[in-house]
Design an enzyme around this catalytic site. Structure first.
Site, PDB file in Angstrom:
ATOM      1  N   GLU A 162       9.174  -7.192  -4.604  1.00  0.00           N
ATOM      2  CA  GLU A 162       9.239  -8.401  -3.751  1.00  0.00           C
ATOM      3  C   GLU A 162      10.244  -8.220  -2.631  1.00  0.00           C
ATOM      4  OE1 GLU A 162       8.629 -12.256  -5.381  1.00  0.00           O
ATOM      5  OE2 GLU A 162       7.501 -11.459  -7.085  1.00  0.00           O
TER       6      GLU A 162
ATOM      7  N   GLU B 271       0.862  -1.184   0.000  1.00  0.00           N
ATOM      8  CA  GLU B 271       0.000   0.000   0.000  1.00  0.00           C
ATOM      9  C   GLU B 271       0.890   1.223   0.000  1.00  0.00           C
ATOM     10  OE1 GLU B 271      -2.622  -0.262   3.379  1.00  0.00           O
ATOM     11  OE2 GLU B 271      -3.375  -2.228   2.743  1.00  0.00           O
TER      12      GLU B 271
HETATM   13  N1  CAA Z   1       8.257 -17.077   7.183  1.00  0.00           N
HETATM   14  C1  CAA Z   1       7.308 -17.281   8.120  1.00  0.00           C
HETATM   15  N2  CAA Z   1       7.010 -16.376   9.076  1.00  0.00           N
HETATM   16  C2  CAA Z   1       7.715 -15.230   9.060  1.00  0.00           C
HETATM   17  C3  CAA Z   1       8.718 -14.943   8.118  1.00  0.00           C
HETATM   18  C4  CAA Z   1       8.983 -15.940   7.146  1.00  0.00           C
HETATM   19  N3  CAA Z   1       9.918 -15.748   6.210  1.00  0.00           N
HETATM   20  N4  CAA Z   1       9.237 -13.724   8.364  1.00  0.00           N
HETATM   21  C5  CAA Z   1       8.602 -13.235   9.427  1.00  0.00           C
HETATM   22  N5  CAA Z   1       7.668 -14.159   9.850  1.00  0.00           N
HETATM   23  C6  CAA Z   1       6.782 -14.044  11.015  1.00  0.00           C
HETATM   24  C7  CAA Z   1       7.599 -13.896  12.292  1.00  0.00           C
HETATM   25  O1  CAA Z   1       7.951 -15.153  12.809  1.00  0.00           O
HETATM   26  C8  CAA Z   1       6.647 -13.146  13.178  1.00  0.00           C
HETATM   27  O2  CAA Z   1       5.703 -14.067  13.697  1.00  0.00           O
HETATM   28  P1  CAA Z   1       5.108 -13.935  15.195  1.00  0.00           P
HETATM   29  O3  CAA Z   1       4.407 -12.614  15.237  1.00  0.00           O
HETATM   30  O4  CAA Z   1       4.199 -15.088  15.335  1.00  0.00           O
HETATM   31  O5  CAA Z   1       6.296 -13.937  16.104  1.00  0.00           O
HETATM   32  C9  CAA Z   1       5.912 -12.220  12.220  1.00  0.00           C
HETATM   33  O6  CAA Z   1       6.021 -12.840  10.938  1.00  0.00           O
HETATM   34  C10 CAA Z   1       6.475 -10.833  12.181  1.00  0.00           C
HETATM   35  O7  CAA Z   1       7.848 -10.930  11.791  1.00  0.00           O
HETATM   36  P2  CAA Z   1       8.883  -9.742  11.936  1.00  0.00           P
HETATM   37  O8  CAA Z   1       8.841  -9.208  13.343  1.00  0.00           O
HETATM   38  O9  CAA Z   1      10.200 -10.195  11.412  1.00  0.00           O
HETATM   39  O10 CAA Z   1       8.237  -8.624  10.980  1.00  0.00           O
HETATM   40  P3  CAA Z   1       8.725  -7.185  10.610  1.00  0.00           P
HETATM   41  O11 CAA Z   1       7.586  -6.258  10.716  1.00  0.00           O
HETATM   42  O12 CAA Z   1      10.009  -6.849  11.317  1.00  0.00           O
HETATM   43  O13 CAA Z   1       8.979  -7.314   9.013  1.00  0.00           O
HETATM   44  C11 CAA Z   1      10.211  -7.707   7.022  1.00  0.00           C
HETATM   45  C12 CAA Z   1       9.850  -8.146   8.465  1.00  0.00           C
HETATM   46  C13 CAA Z   1      11.225  -8.738   6.588  1.00  0.00           C
HETATM   47  C14 CAA Z   1      10.817  -6.321   6.967  1.00  0.00           C
HETATM   48  C15 CAA Z   1       8.928  -7.801   6.146  1.00  0.00           C
HETATM   49  O14 CAA Z   1       8.021  -6.742   6.451  1.00  0.00           O
HETATM   50  C16 CAA Z   1       9.230  -7.741   4.657  1.00  0.00           C
HETATM   51  O15 CAA Z   1       9.582  -8.763   4.052  1.00  0.00           O
HETATM   52  N6  CAA Z   1       9.102  -6.558   4.029  1.00  0.00           N
HETATM   53  C17 CAA Z   1       9.202  -6.440   2.567  1.00  0.00           C
HETATM   54  C18 CAA Z   1       7.842  -6.592   1.967  1.00  0.00           C
HETATM   55  C19 CAA Z   1       7.887  -7.092   0.564  1.00  0.00           C
HETATM   56  O16 CAA Z   1       8.689  -7.931   0.196  1.00  0.00           O
HETATM   57  N7  CAA Z   1       6.960  -6.614  -0.246  1.00  0.00           N
HETATM   58  C20 CAA Z   1       6.850  -7.066  -1.569  1.00  0.00           C
HETATM   59  C21 CAA Z   1       5.485  -6.835  -2.086  1.00  0.00           C
HETATM   60  S1  CAA Z   1       5.011  -7.950  -3.333  1.00  0.00           S
HETATM   61  C22 CAA Z   1       5.671  -7.365  -4.746  1.00  0.00           C
HETATM   62  O17 CAA Z   1       6.521  -6.537  -4.802  1.00  0.00           O
HETATM   63  C23 CAA Z   1       5.145  -8.084  -5.933  1.00  0.00           C
HETATM   64  C24 CAA Z   1       5.361  -7.502  -7.240  1.00  0.00           C
HETATM   65  O18 CAA Z   1       5.183  -6.322  -7.490  1.00  0.00           O
HETATM   66  C25 CAA Z   1       5.744  -8.426  -8.325  1.00  0.00           C
END
Ligand code: CAA
Length: 395
Positions: free
Chosen positions: A360, A122
């Site tokens: 991503e 978003e």
């Molecule tokens: N697998 C399973 N669970 C996971 C995980 C994983 N890889 N990573 C985190 N989690 C879980 C954690 O275990 C945690 O669970 P609990 O609450 O039960 O403890 C929960 O998720 C929260 O995890 P974090 O505290 O690590 O979360 P965070 O807020 O610090 O965020 C982040 C982590 C890695 C920064 C994440 O927000 C992220 O990946 N951000 C990037 C977003 C992204 O990739 N967007 C892409 C959009 S899609 C796109 O771009 C498509 C397109 O156009 C083609």
């Protein structure tokens, strides 16, 4: 690689060379969805690759998906994502959908009849994917969705969209849920389509949800609160696909640069005879090969369910996409003044490569994911502790 994986590669290569390559620049200029490419991919059954046989697919894995994306991207980076985004959109259903949801949606995607997108980001929730504001409010047996989804790749063309929204604003870890939406649903629209630097053949739009009422059967897996986890698990499986797009783009730009270097003459010799050009070509080829190996390792880890898959997927995503940006930029450099011109092929590779460092999960976020995982792994290094002298006051 297994015989099946090599067959996927060859099949994708044929479609890429026969249909994608001759059409790539036309659809880049038009910024239009290439139906001709979609038809060729569907008739070669490429959309089946990642979908299990029981849902009309071919039962391949992420490595098979990656080799297909690489071949398509070698001829057109936009086509690579136009294909791969269907895997991104359908992975949540594969990972967490109910049997009914799988039966309903996966066969149409496998046959190429239906296209799917993934609606997570978003305006205010890009890297901070947990900071979503789109809401899904329970109303009897239905949910009512409201909000705007940004950068929805394939959204304007998609029949189905896996969309993430807040179902429990008070909860920290169970705030978000995923919904499977269909373009005909009331209150669902994609009113805005972006004008982009690269990957111009795949439309990216803004998805608007306005009192979009859906039955509970559209809640992914029938359970609320698991959306963030499912989004992260999906991205772990999809990031090697972006990395393959990058490897394909880099290889394609290298192919052109290599050919051009043997044809372009300066000072009475082909420029490939000059050591500075040779150094560039050697570095480009070596980096592409290194990126490819890392992508295949990550894909194999995902297919094997290896515990290191999150780390490897993030590693290959940022490494391969940084390589793609460097290699495609250097390909333009080897083409010199011609490289900057639209009637030469390489500037498109450079434009298409840029987004791979962003979507991503930005490459900054990938490094953060890798570092977080490494720090966790430090717990396994206790056997080395005695070898590092630590001053008494710091113990
Ligand atoms: N697998 C399973 N669970 C996971 C995980 C994983 N890889 N990573 C985190 N989690 C879980 C954690 O275990 C945690 O669970 P609990 O609450 O039960 O403890 C929960 O998720 C929260 O995890 P974090 O505290 O690590 O979360 P965070 O807020 O610090 O965020 C982040 C982590 C890695 C920064 C994440 O927000 C992220 O990946 N951000 C990037 C977003 C992204 O990739 N967007 C892409 C959009 S899609 C796109 O771009 C498509 C397109 O156009 C083609």
């Amino acid at each position: 690689m297994t015989k099946e994986t090599l067959e996927w590669r060859d099949r994708a290569r044929e479609v890429a060379r026969k249909v994608v390559l001759p059409n790539a620049w036309k659809y880049d200029r038009l910024q239009e969805y290439p139906e001709v490419i979609r038809e060729a991919m569907a008739s070669a059954e490429l959309m089946k690759v990642w979908i299990p046989e029981e849902y009309g697919g071919a039962g391949g894995g992420v490595l098979d998906l990656c080799v297909v994306v690489e071949e398509l991207s070698r001829c057109c980076g936009g086509t690579g994502v136009l294909f791969a985004v269907n895997a991104l959109g359908s992975f949540p259903i594969l990972l967490a959908g109910t049997e009914e949801q799988k039966q309903k949606y996966l066969p149409g995607i496998a046959s190429g009849e239906k296209l799917i997108a993934f609606g997570l980001s978003e305006k205010g929730a890009g890297s901070d994917a947990g900071g979503l504001e789109a809401s899904a409010t329970k109303d009897g047996d239905d949910f009512i969705l409201n909000g705007l989804k940004k950068w929805n790749t394939n959204g304007p063309a998609a029949d189905i969209n896996t969309v993430f929204a807040v179902t429990d604003p008070e909860s920290k870890s169970r705030r978000v849920s995923a919904f499977i939406l269909e373009k005909e649903m009331e209150g669902y629209s994609v009113p805005y389509v972006e004008d982009k630097m690269g990957i111009r053949c795949v439309p990216v739009g803004e998805l608007k949800l306005e009192n979009c009422r859906v039955p509970k059967s559209q809640l992914l897996g029938g359970k609320a609160g698991l959306g963030f986890k499912h989004a992260m698990m999906t991205l772990d499986r999809a990031r090697p696909g972006v990395a393959s797009q990058a490897v394909g783009l880099a290889q394609g730009a290298l192919d052109f640069a290599l050919l051009y270097a043997t044809q372009r003459h300066q000072f009475g010799k082909p420029i490939s005879a000059f050591q500075m050009i040779q150094k560039e070509l050697a570095d480009m080829a070596t980096k592409v090969e290194a990126a490819r190996s890392l992508v295949y390792s990550a894909a194999r880890a995902v297919d094997a369910g290896d515990p290191s898959l999150t780390k490897l997927a993030a590693m290959c995503k940022y490494f391969a996409t940084d390589v793609a940006m460097e290699v495609t930029t250097n390909a333009v450099q080897i083409f010199g003044g011609n490289g900057f011109m639209r009637d030469y092929p390489v500037e498109k590779y450079m434009r298409d490569a840029k987004i791979t460092q962003i979507y991503e999960g930005t490459n900054q976020i990938q490094r953060l994911v890798v570092a977080r995982n490494l720090i966790k792994e430090a717990a396994g290094l206790a056997h080395l502790e005695g070898f590092i002298p630590v001053p008494e006051e710091l113990r």
